[in-house]
Design an enzyme around this catalytic site. Structure first.
Site, PDB file in Angstrom:
ATOM      1  N   THR A 211     -57.097  88.501  72.957  1.00 34.01           N
ATOM      2  CA  THR A 211     -58.396  87.918  73.299  1.00 34.01           C
ATOM      3  C   THR A 211     -58.909  88.554  74.581  1.00 34.01           C
ATOM      4  O   THR A 211     -58.424  89.611  74.999  1.00 34.01           O
ATOM      5  CB  THR A 211     -58.306  86.377  73.383  1.00 34.01           C
ATOM      6  N   ASN A 212     -59.904  87.940  75.229  1.00 32.04           N
ATOM      7  CA  ASN A 212     -60.451  88.488  76.472  1.00 32.04           C
ATOM      8  C   ASN A 212     -60.765  87.341  77.423  1.00 32.04           C
ATOM      9  O   ASN A 212     -60.525  86.173  77.099  1.00 32.04           O
ATOM     10  CB  ASN A 212     -61.696  89.325  76.170  1.00 32.04           C
ATOM     11  N   ARG A 213     -61.334  87.637  78.560  1.00 31.71           N
ATOM     12  CA  ARG A 213     -61.469  86.624  79.612  1.00 31.71           C
ATOM     13  C   ARG A 213     -62.727  85.756  79.476  1.00 31.71           C
ATOM     14  O   ARG A 213     -62.992  84.917  80.332  1.00 31.71           O
ATOM     15  CB  ARG A 213     -61.454  87.305  80.984  1.00 31.71           C
ATOM     16  N   SER A 214     -63.486  85.947  78.429  1.00 38.57           N
ATOM     17  CA  SER A 214     -64.734  85.175  78.302  1.00 38.57           C
ATOM     18  C   SER A 214     -64.443  83.678  78.135  1.00 38.57           C
ATOM     19  O   SER A 214     -63.603  83.285  77.330  1.00 38.57           O
ATOM     20  CB  SER A 214     -65.518  85.677  77.089  1.00 38.57           C
ATOM     21  N   ALA A 277     -67.979  87.283  73.783  1.00 37.60           N
ATOM     22  CA  ALA A 277     -67.300  88.562  73.997  1.00 37.60           C
ATOM     23  C   ALA A 277     -66.435  88.782  72.762  1.00 37.60           C
ATOM     24  O   ALA A 277     -65.406  88.129  72.589  1.00 37.60           O
ATOM     25  CB  ALA A 277     -66.449  88.500  75.247  1.00 37.60           C
TER      26      ALA A 277
END
Ligand SMILES: Cc1cc2nc3c(=O)[nH]c(=O)nc-3n(C[C@H](O)[C@H](O)[C@H](O)COP(=O)(O)O)c2cc1C
Length: 401
Positions: A211-214, A277
């Site tokens: 995943t990502n930091r959004s 994101a």
């Protein structure tokens, strides 16, 4: 806090039902939302709660009598003109009947009929009264006269049993009324806006994902700003961060799920805003069982490209639909954003620099540059995400107009 009521003149009419005490909380909630509030009461309402309570809460004299003013002032006409919105809470069966039939025999009915304000009514009564043929007829008449009717809840009645007839909680009444009034009078009334939020999750195995930091905060702020202008909002999101009254949430996890949900919703939408994101890549295969550690060995995961949601929406859009993208970059932000605007066939692109710690991912604030095809770039310096969302929505409303 519901900005809809800020600086509005609101007249709350209280009638003689057992739920009259709840009108005091309603008045307080409206004042908390920075509305200017005045209260009118029927004679019977004053058997249930005193006018003094409302005078103190609203910091204003309470309208109870047609002839209470000094002789030079026609109070009900003054108040009728003053009001932007009239709430009748709670409304007795008697008041519903009088308003439906145009019977004007006291201070409050005289004020209501003389006013061109938006009108909201929340009937509350015994379930047998509520289902009486005359009541059904009268409520039907009020709806066709453009009254906004807040339906009574099913719940514990003063009679001591569960049935329909209960006055909804004051906060529920004002939130519901705001959404429904915005949908009548807001600048985006009748417009459907599809917004994405959050970071997508690409499964590696049943317990792990990429995943990502959004955080989704920008998408949720956009949904809030769109609802404030009366839009019909669908939020396709990877998390249920807040409950925004009036927003339809579609919960998804992977980019492919989000892609399918967005294309489905976009068909009859006016606007798409891609604030999520999304992962550009996903593992070629998600393992069926948890991947075990093999001591001393590295693990290589092969990734494949995900569908490009923004590009695909851009390809599908008609002349009447607007597409807004977000570009979260850490370098050459404007240059990448400008390219993205053209490549994805978007109408607007919001570029944010996520290389700093006090804005962008998971922050309450953001600093962005808004690029449009037909306007100069607009730079918004470090501001709360909701303020940025409102600026973006204002631009969208202007473009749609
Ligand atoms: C204890 C008590 C509770 C009442 N509660 C309600 C009620 O919840 N809803 C309602 O429609 N009428 C209720 N009534 C009947 C109304 O007070 C009555 O119809 C009255 O004429 C309403 O006057 P108004 O509409 O001018 O305020 C209640 C009456 C009493 C005595």
């Amino acid at each position: 806090m519901n900005d809809f009521y800020k600086n509005k003149n609101i007249l709350v009419i209280v009638t003689g039902g057992i739920a009259a005490y709840k009108a005091a909380t309603l008045v307080r909630e409206l004042i908390k939302n920075e509305a200017r509030v005045r209260v009118g009461m029927t004679v019977t309402a004053q058997e249930f709660i005193t006018s003094r309570t409302f005078a103190v809460l609203s910091h204003h004299e309470v309208l109870t009598d047609l002839f209470q003013a000094n002789e030079a002032e026609v109070m009900h006409i003054e108040w009728a003109k003053w009001a932007d919105i009239i709430f009748v809470v709670p409304a007795t069966a008697n008041m519903v009947g009088k308003l439906a039939q145009g019977i004007i025999d006291d201070a409050v009915t005289s004020t209501i009929i003389a006013s061109s304000a938006e009108k909201v009514i929340a009937p509350a009564m015994n379930d047998v009264m509520l289902n009486a043929p005359a009541m059904i007829r009268n409520l039907h008449t009020l709806k066709s006269d453009d009254w906004l009717v807040i339906e009574p809840d099913i719940g514990f009645l003063a009679e001591g049993y569960d049935a329909q007839g209960r006055l909804p909680e004051p906060l529920e009444i004002i939130n519901q009324a705001a959404i429904r009034l915005q949908a009548r009078i807001g600048r985006l009334a009748g417009r459907k806006i599809v917004i994405t939020a959050g970071g997508t999750r690409e499964a590696l195995d049943p317990v792990r994902y990429l995943t990502n930091r959004s955080s989704g905060k920008m998408g949720f702020a956009l949904a809030q700003a769109a609802v404030e202008l009366g839009a019909d909002v669908v939020l396709v999101t990877t998390n249920s961060r807040y409950k925004i009254y009036g927003v339809r949430e579609v919960l998804v996890s992977s980019t492919r799920d989000m892609h399918a949900a967005v294309l489905h919703e976009f068909d009859n939408a006016d606007v798409f805003i891609g604030a999520a994101a999304v992962s550009d890549y996903r593992p070629v295969e998600a393992a069926k069982d948890k991947i075990k550690k093999k001591s001393g060995e590295n693990l290589t995961i092969k990734l494949m490209q995900n569908p490009d949601i923004l590009a695909e929406v851009g390809r599908h859009k008609t002349m009447k639909q607007l597409v807004v993208g977000f570009a979260a970059e850490t370098q050459n932000v404007l240059e990448y954003a400008r390219k993205k605007l053209i490549q994805k066939n978007a109408d607007m692109l919001v570029a944010n620099d996520v290389s700093t710690t006090n804005s962008g991912f998971d922050s309450e604030n953001n600093r962005v540059t808004i690029l449009s095809r037909d306007e100069d770039p607009e730079i918004i310096s470090l501001s709360p995400k909701i303020a940025i969302a409102r600026s973006i929505m204002d631009k969208i409303a202007k473009k749609l107009a």
